[in-house]
Write an enzyme that holds these catalytic residues in place. Structure first.
Site, short mmCIF file in Angstrom:
data_model
loop_
_atom_site.label_atom_id
_atom_site.label_comp_id
_atom_site.label_asym_id
_atom_site.label_seq_id
_atom_site.Cartn_x
_atom_site.Cartn_y
_atom_site.Cartn_z
N GLU A 126 74.08 21.95 0.89
CA GLU A 126 73.00 21.51 1.79
C GLU A 126 73.54 20.98 3.11
O GLU A 126 73.18 19.87 3.55
CB GLU A 126 72.12 20.46 1.10
CG GLU A 126 71.32 21.04 -0.05
CD GLU A 126 70.25 20.11 -0.59
OE1 GLU A 126 70.32 18.90 -0.33
OE2 GLU A 126 69.33 20.59 -1.28
N GLU A 142 69.21 25.88 -6.49
CA GLU A 142 68.54 24.64 -6.91
C GLU A 142 67.04 24.82 -6.75
O GLU A 142 66.58 25.35 -5.74
CB GLU A 142 68.96 23.44 -6.04
CG GLU A 142 70.33 22.92 -6.31
CD GLU A 142 70.64 21.64 -5.53
OE1 GLU A 142 69.71 20.82 -5.31
OE2 GLU A 142 71.80 21.47 -5.17
C1 BG6 Z 1 69.54 18.38 -3.53
C2 BG6 Z 1 70.95 18.08 -3.86
O1 BG6 Z 1 69.25 17.73 -2.34
O2 BG6 Z 1 68.51 17.93 -4.32
C3 BG6 Z 1 71.18 17.48 -5.23
O3 BG6 Z 1 71.80 19.16 -3.64
C4 BG6 Z 1 70.02 16.58 -5.57
O4 BG6 Z 1 72.41 16.85 -5.24
C5 BG6 Z 1 68.76 17.41 -5.62
O5 BG6 Z 1 70.19 15.87 -6.76
C6 BG6 Z 1 67.52 16.65 -6.03
O6 BG6 Z 1 67.41 15.49 -5.28
P1 BG6 Z 1 67.20 14.08 -5.98
O7 BG6 Z 1 67.25 13.11 -4.87
O8 BG6 Z 1 65.87 14.15 -6.63
O9 BG6 Z 1 68.31 13.95 -6.94
#
Ligand code: BG6
Length: 483
Positions: free
Chosen positions: A175, A374
């Site tokens: 990211e 993701e």
């Molecule tokens: C992304 C990241 O921003 O979102 C992860 O690459 C992160 O590391 C994921 O955990 C979800 O975000 P959060 O803040 O809910 O853990």
């Protein structure tokens, strides 16, 4: 079949959110190790070193470092074909600038990848996922310093050579575009940079980002020499921005906001700084150091695919009476709630169609294979008295997104390598440091205070996703798994 037989159905995590063992076997301190726990309302803080009075949730995380065999066995049972994780730079070079790598750290990832391969799971590896040796912040001031470029390249070369027959899919910076808004924590985790009073934050972030993009391009070129079969991608946070109305100014504001985030993948994929950013640097009189030689490096190190996360869309208005969160890319622009979509308990707008939209936009823009590395729903889960975790809401979220992903492939002709939903097992939330913002299909018994047995339990979504993978995405029905 919509999805090719080698489609990478998987799951994703990151080293600092899962491994724990923060100071074990020669590992050095990283930027993630000085992040306190926060909540939805209370932001995480960066402390000056480790303070005994603070709770640092990443220090133990879910202790994957000691339990990875048991966890991989569960991933195998789930049917995962790919497992995305990252290599913790500080396990390999504890200070980031050490002369020689830490052999015990290298051995850990040898064993992890061997175990994945033994179970038929393809490792998908991010080189830098929001953690950088703390020493790189202290001694060099993070990525705004050009000296850090070659430190990162040395780390990457070391692991790419070591695992050249074990890992094929790589990504450089997680990211990388998340720092675009110069938000303190995101700049810290992406670049190990802290601001001082009077700093021009935007200019500093541009310099750090350019240095990372150069480092990435060097690693892409080097990686292809190490093993020509490597597939090396970038990793973007894609949050499509919609105009709140058909008012032309709203449309312009949306375009400007999207450009700020696309800048990063434009450089990764096209090897040149886009004209809209060159122009902005001139207009604002920023002196970004980027030599001709470095421009050649960017050109010679373009990525093989675009990896990205997708969680939500955003909406922008230019209505000056709106109560939204201001953004300074266009006059009166502000982010507002989209009344057509729901939001998660953490206020993240749930918009499956936005996934199809961004798949189309990114594919048209780059004409490169895409990889959704993701996607997922952070939610509060409850263990019922019969021990079951009935997370139908998670299945629904994922089903709706997979449906749109299918349409993007089937109807729109997008080339998609795989889908690795986030936090396949419950892990420490990056944004808040909470354990109870859960994404997993495997529950981990641990709470926000750090208490719990760390026992793993399959949620209902485990059985649902198992069936999705087994049918190569053909059977997405939810009801059958909930007798
Ligand atoms: C992304 C990241 O921003 O979102 C992860 O690459 C992160 O590391 C994921 O955990 C979800 O975000 P959060 O803040 O809910 O853990």
């Amino acid at each position: 079949m919509t999805f090719n037989s080698d489609f990478l159905w998987g799951g994703a995590v990151a080293a600092h959110q899962i491994e724990g063992a923060w100071n074990v076997d020669g590992k050095g301190m990283s930027t993630a190790d000085v992040l306190t726990a926060g909540t939805y309302q209370i932001p995480r803080r960066i402390t000056d070193g480790i303070l005994p009075s603070e709770h640092y949730p990443n220090h133990e995380a879910i202790d994957f470092y000691h339990r990875y065999k048991e966890d991989l066995q569960l991933f195998h049972e789930l049917g995962l074909k790919a497992f995305r994780t990252s290599i913790n730079w500080t396990r390999i070079f504890p200070n980031g600038d050490d002369e020689t790598p830490n052999e015990v750290g290298l051995q850990f990832y040898d064993s992890l990848f061997d175990e994945c391969l033994r179970l038929g799971i393809e490792p998908v590896i991010t080189l830098s996922h929001f953690e950088i040796p703390y020493n790189i912040y202290q001694k060099y001031g993070g990525f705004k310093n050009k000296a850090v470029i070659d430190l990162f390249v040395r780390f990457s070369e070391t692991v790419m050579k070591r695992y050249k027959n074990k890992v094929k899919y790589w990504m450089t910076f997680n990211e990388i575009n998340n720092q675009a808004d110069a938000h303190d924590i995101l700049v810290w985790t992406n670049s190990a940079v802290q601001f001082s009073q009077g700093d021009n934050k935007e200019e500093i972030v541009f310099q750090a980002a350019i240095n990372e993009l150069i480092a990435s391009a060097k690693v892409v070129a080097l990686g292809h020499q190490i093993n020509p079969d490597f597939k090396i991608g970038c990793m973007m946070a894609y949050v499509p921005i919609y105009p709140a109305t058909s008012k032309p100014e709203d449309q312009m504001a949306a375009l400007k906001m999207m450009d700020r985030r696309f800048f990063y993948s434009d450089v990764h994929a096209r090897g040149v700084v886009p004209s809209y950013i060159e122009h902005l640097w001139k207009q604002k009189r920023y002196s970004i150091e980027l030599s001709d030689e470095e421009r050649r490096i960017l050109k010679n190190g373009t990525v093989d695919y675009i990896g990205f996360s997708y969680y939500m869309s955003g909406t922008v208005t230019t209505n000056s009476t709106s109560q939204g969160m201001p953004v300074d890319v266009y006059p009166n622009a502000a982010i507002v709630k989209n009344n057509y979509v729901q939001a998660s308990d953490w206020g993240w707008q749930i918009d499956p169609v936005g996934l199809r939209y961004i798949l189309n936009v990114a594919y048209e823009r780059y004409n490169l294979p895409l990889f959704i590395v993701e996607n997922g729903l952070g939610a509060y889960d409850k263990v019922d008295s019969d021990g079951r975790i009935r997370d139908q809401y998670r299945c629904e979220y994922l089903k709706n997104h997979i449906d749109q992903m299918r349409l993007a492939v089937e109807e729109d002709g997008v080339e998609l390598l795989g889908y690795t939903p986030w936090g396949i097992i419950d892990i420490v939330s990056f944004g808040t440091g909470e354990m109870e913002k859960r994404y997993g299909m495997i529950y981990v018994d641990k709470d926000n205070q750090g208490d719990g047995t760390l026992e793993r339990k399959k949620k209902d979504s485990f059985h649902w996703y198992q069936k999705v993978i087994a049918t190569n995405g053909q059977d997405l029905t939810i009801t059958s798994i909930n007798p």
